[in-house]
Design an enzyme around this catalytic site. Structure first.
Site, PDB file in Angstrom:
ATOM      1  N   HIS A  71       0.769  -1.177  -0.054  1.00 52.43           N
ATOM      2  CA  HIS A  71      -0.018  -0.100   0.009  1.00 52.43           C
ATOM      3  C   HIS A  71       1.073   1.218  -0.113  1.00 52.43           C
ATOM      4  O   HIS A  71       1.718   1.388   0.718  1.00 52.43           O
ATOM      5  CB  HIS A  71      -0.881   0.013   1.147  1.00 52.43           C
ATOM      6  CG  HIS A  71      -1.724   1.194   1.520  1.00 52.43           C
ATOM      7  ND1 HIS A  71      -2.336   1.940   0.377  1.00 52.43           N
ATOM      8  CD2 HIS A  71      -1.689   2.095   2.569  1.00 52.43           C
ATOM      9  CE1 HIS A  71      -2.873   2.989   1.011  1.00 52.43           C
ATOM     10  NE2 HIS A  71      -2.380   3.185   2.287  1.00 52.43           N
ATOM     11  N   ASP A  84       1.104  -4.261 -20.806  1.00 52.76           N
ATOM     12  CA  ASP A  84       2.019  -5.414 -20.026  1.00 52.76           C
ATOM     13  C   ASP A  84       1.828  -5.878 -18.588  1.00 52.76           C
ATOM     14  O   ASP A  84       1.722  -6.927 -18.303  1.00 52.76           O
ATOM     15  CB  ASP A  84       3.448  -4.708 -20.181  1.00 52.76           C
ATOM     16  CG  ASP A  84       4.031  -4.687 -21.488  1.00 52.76           C
ATOM     17  OD1 ASP A  84       5.065  -3.945 -21.929  1.00 52.76           O
ATOM     18  OD2 ASP A  84       3.312  -5.305 -22.473  1.00 52.76           O
ATOM     19  N   HIS A 120       1.008   5.777  -1.018  1.00 47.02           N
ATOM     20  CA  HIS A 120       0.152   7.090  -1.069  1.00 47.02           C
ATOM     21  C   HIS A 120       0.679   7.782  -2.238  1.00 47.02           C
ATOM     22  O   HIS A 120       0.709   9.042  -2.148  1.00 47.02           O
ATOM     23  CB  HIS A 120       0.142   7.954   0.141  1.00 47.02           C
ATOM     24  CG  HIS A 120      -0.702   7.127   1.113  1.00 47.02           C
ATOM     25  ND1 HIS A 120      -0.646   7.816   2.368  1.00 47.02           N
ATOM     26  CD2 HIS A 120      -1.519   6.124   1.236  1.00 47.02           C
ATOM     27  CE1 HIS A 120      -1.582   7.069   3.408  1.00 47.02           C
ATOM     28  NE2 HIS A 120      -2.094   5.978   2.545  1.00 47.02           N
ATOM     29  N   TYR A 161       8.333 -12.280 -21.707  1.00 54.84           N
ATOM     30  CA  TYR A 161       9.543 -11.183 -21.259  1.00 54.84           C
ATOM     31  C   TYR A 161      10.386 -11.714 -20.014  1.00 54.84           C
ATOM     32  O   TYR A 161       9.693 -12.014 -19.017  1.00 54.84           O
ATOM     33  CB  TYR A 161       8.654  -9.950 -20.762  1.00 54.84           C
ATOM     34  CG  TYR A 161       9.666  -8.846 -20.293  1.00 54.84           C
ATOM     35  CD1 TYR A 161       9.370  -8.353 -18.977  1.00 54.84           C
ATOM     36  CD2 TYR A 161      10.456  -7.993 -21.266  1.00 54.84           C
ATOM     37  CE1 TYR A 161      10.341  -7.378 -18.565  1.00 54.84           C
ATOM     38  CE2 TYR A 161      11.134  -6.995 -20.709  1.00 54.84           C
ATOM     39  CZ  TYR A 161      11.241  -6.894 -19.146  1.00 54.84           C
ATOM     40  OH  TYR A 161      11.979  -5.668 -18.893  1.00 54.84           O
ATOM     41  N   HIS A 204      -8.278   7.500  -0.948  1.00 50.61           N
ATOM     42  CA  HIS A 204      -7.162   6.975  -0.339  1.00 50.61           C
ATOM     43  C   HIS A 204      -5.905   6.754  -0.628  1.00 50.61           C
ATOM     44  O   HIS A 204      -4.777   7.492  -0.909  1.00 50.61           O
ATOM     45  CB  HIS A 204      -7.580   5.334   0.477  1.00 50.61           C
ATOM     46  CG  HIS A 204      -6.966   4.895   1.525  1.00 50.61           C
ATOM     47  ND1 HIS A 204      -7.140   3.804   2.338  1.00 50.61           N
ATOM     48  CD2 HIS A 204      -5.568   5.220   1.913  1.00 50.61           C
ATOM     49  CE1 HIS A 204      -6.170   3.389   3.063  1.00 50.61           C
ATOM     50  NE2 HIS A 204      -4.976   4.491   2.940  1.00 50.61           N
TER      51      HIS A 204
HETATM   52  O1  LIG Z   1      -3.083   4.571   4.663  1.00 49.41           O
HETATM   53  C1  LIG Z   1      -2.760   4.368   5.855  1.00 49.41           C
HETATM   54  C2  LIG Z   1      -3.819   4.524   6.997  1.00 49.41           C
HETATM   55  O2  LIG Z   1      -5.026   5.026   6.364  1.00 49.41           O
HETATM   56  C3  LIG Z   1      -1.339   3.808   6.228  1.00 49.41           C
HETATM   57  O3  LIG Z   1      -0.664   3.421   4.889  1.00 49.41           O
HETATM   58  C4  LIG Z   1      -0.593   4.700   6.987  1.00 49.41           C
HETATM   59  O4  LIG Z   1      -0.238   5.744   6.001  1.00 49.41           O
HETATM   60  C5  LIG Z   1       0.607   3.833   7.282  1.00 49.41           C
HETATM   61  O5  LIG Z   1       0.271   3.239   8.498  1.00 49.41           O
HETATM   62  P1  LIG Z   1       1.291   2.116   9.125  1.00 49.41           P
HETATM   63  O6  LIG Z   1       1.628   0.997   8.439  1.00 49.41           O
HETATM   64  O7  LIG Z   1       2.492   2.979   9.684  1.00 49.41           O
HETATM   65  O8  LIG Z   1       0.377   1.609  10.467  1.00 49.41           O
END
Ligand SMILES: O=C(CO)[C@@H](O)[C@H](O)COP(=O)(O)O
Length: 238
Positions: free
Chosen positions: A117, A142, A119, A236, A182
Site C-alpha cells: 500500500h 504489459d 500514497h 518477457y 485513499h
Molecule cells: O493509509 C494508511 C492509513 O490510512 C497507512 O498507509 C498509513 O499511512 C501507514 O500506516 P502504518 O503502516 O505505519 O500503520
C-alpha cells in the site's frame, strides 16, 4: 490483538521462512521512499509465509511492518508476524494499521503472496477523483492487462478496505487497485512483485495524467492489450 499462539507453535521450516521473509520485507520497504511512493511513515509492505503442511492456506502467516515507524529505522528484526485473521503472533511493536486489509486479502486470494500500500502522488490523485486509469500505454497492457480499477471508499479499522481490494481485483487482471480517496493497494505472487506493481502504477498514473493535459489519449485495442499482456507475463525476461 495478539494471538494465543506463538511462533514456536509452528514448524521449524516455517520459522526459517519467517526469518528469511523478515529480511525480504524489510529490504523492500526501502524501495517505497526510494521510488518516492510514500512520505513520512505512510505505506506498508507484507509477504505471506505458507504453512508447509496445511495446503488450504488457513494456517499461513504474513510479515508486515510495525505501525508508524520511520522507514530509515525499519530492520528485519522490527518486522512483525501476523496470523491470517490479523492477530499479532511475533513482534515487539504493533503491526501496521493496514494489517486487517492485508490479512483479508490473503484470506480471500490464496494465490496472493505479497501486498503493498502506498500514497504515491499521481495514483492517489486518480483515487481522489474516483477515476480508473485508462489503458492507453503498452506498459499498462504489459503490467495491468487493462485499466487500473478504482475500489470503494472504505474507512480503516475493519475488513472494509480488504473487502474493497478483493471485490475489485477478483474480476480484474490488474495487480493494482486505486482505493477511492485513499490510494493504491497492489498484490503479487510475492512482495517484490507487489512493490513492482506499485512502482509501475505510479509511473503510468503520472504519464496518463500528463497525456490528458495535452489532449485525449488514444485507447489501445482490446486484442492488442491481450497480446501484449500475454507476452509480458509469459515471455518477457524469462
Ligand atoms: O493509509 C494508511 C492509513 O490510512 C497507512 O498507509 C498509513 O499511512 C501507514 O500506516 P502504518 O503502516 O505505519 O500503520
Amino acid at each position: 490483538m495478539s494471538s494465543s499462539r506463538t511462533l514456536q507453535d509452528y514448524p521449524e521450516a516455517m520459522r526459517d521462512q519467517v526469518r528469511r521473509v523478515r529480511e525480504v520485507v524489510a529490504g523492500l520497504h526501502a524501495e517505497l521512499p526510494r521510488y518516492e511512493l510514500v512520505v513520512w511513515t505512510a505505506g506498508n509492505v507484507s509477504q505471506r509465509v505458507r504453512h508447509p503442511q496445511v495446503a488450504d492456506g488457513s494456517q499461513d502467516l504474513f510479515v508486515i511492518k510495525p505501525s508508524g515507524v520511520s522507514y530509515d529505522e525499519l530492520t528485519a528484526e522490527l518486522m512483525v508476524v501476523c496470523t491470517l485473521d490479523g492477530q499479532l503472533l511475533d513482534g515487539t511493536r504493533a503491526p501496521s494499521s493496514d494489517t486487517a486489509a492485508h490479512a483479508y486479502t490473503y484470506r480471500h486470494m490464496p494465490h496472493v503472496g505479497g501486498v503493498v500500500h502506498t500514497h504515491s502522488t499521481y495514483a492517489t490523485a486518480w483515487a481522489a477523483r474516483g477515476e480508473p486509469i485508462p489503458c492507453v500505454l503498452t506498459m499498462m497492457a504489459d503490467e495491468f492487462g487493462g485499466p487500473i480499477p478504482v475500489g470503494p471508499f472504505a474507512v480503516i479499522g475493519d475488513d472494509s478496505i480488504g473487502r474493497g481490494i478483493v471485490d475489485t481485483l477478483s474480476g480484474s487482471r490488474s495487480p493494482a487497485v486505486l482505493m477511492a480517496n485513499h490510494g493504491p493497494f497492489t498484490i503479487g505472487p510475492d512482495a517484490r512483485a507487489a512493490v513492482k506493481a506499485a512502482v509501475m502504477c505510479e509511473e503510468v498514473a503520472r504519464t496518463v495524467h500528463i497525456s490528458l493535459q495535452l489532449g485525449e489519449p488514444t485507447p489501445l485495442d482490446a486484442s492488442h492489450i491481450d497480446s501484449l499482456y500475454e507476452r509480458y507475463q509469459n515471455v518477457y525476461g524469462q
